[in-house]
Design an enzyme around this catalytic site. Structure first.
Site: not given
Ligand code: PNS
Length: 160
Positions: A16, A40, A89, A126
């Site tokens: 990022h 969430k 990517r 992530s």
């Protein structure tokens, strides 16, 4: 001209940061925007994600971080932002991102530019950072030290 780098950033990675830094070199201002809708069940709260991004981008001129709710295009318009900048990517990213870019363009005419992720970060996500850290793997080369420390602390807090 202003650009927006939207995403989940749970947590921000070197991949990022590469895209944010390269966007900042092309635009006067870059707003890194953490979507609240999708936050969430994440590891970090949206506010914690923004804190980490702010910390990791403090030396990049013109970059700010914030959360947003609702449609990205509505937030972008409110902020006077006409360009969405996203990293790609591999092919699967393109398939997903192209559809969003075209929907966003359809909704308000906002432009999207794609930056090819620098090859050394093309395997970093992530979700894999969270998984590797959860299983006690080494994430020190994938995220800044401050982020790695917060991931470890958050996992320790959760398990303890
Ligand atoms: O980390 P991601 O998965 O690339 O983030 C996706 C994000 C937050 C950019 C995307 O889900 C988004 O823009 N959400 C806001 C809601 C919205 O505008 N949905 C319509 C997208 S066409």
């Amino acid at each position: 001209m202003k650009a927006i780098c939207p995403g989940s950033f749970d947590p921000v990675t070197f991949g990022h940061l590469d895209v944010i830094e390269r966007s900042a070199a092309m635009f006067d201002e870059v707003v890194v925007a953490v979507g609240r809708n999708m936050a969430k069940n994440g590891l970090f709260t949206p506010t914690e994600r923004v804190e980490m991004i702010t910390e990791c981008t403090q030396d990049i001129p013109g970059v700010t971080a914030t959360t947003f709710s609702g449609l990205l295009v509505d937030f972008s318009r409110e902020q006077g932002i006409g360009v969405i900048a996203k990293g790609l990517r591999f092919g699967a990213d393109f398939d997903y991102e192209l559809q969003m870019a075209q929907m966003n363009g359809h909704l308000t005419g906002v432009e999207t530019i794609f930056l090819p992720t620098s090859p050394q970060w093309s395997f970093v996500s992530s979700s894999l950072v969270r998984e590797v850290a959860t299983l006690s793997g080494d994430i020190s080369a994938l995220v800044p030290d401050a982020v790695a420390d917060r991931v470890r602390a958050k996992l320790a807090e959760r398990s303890g």
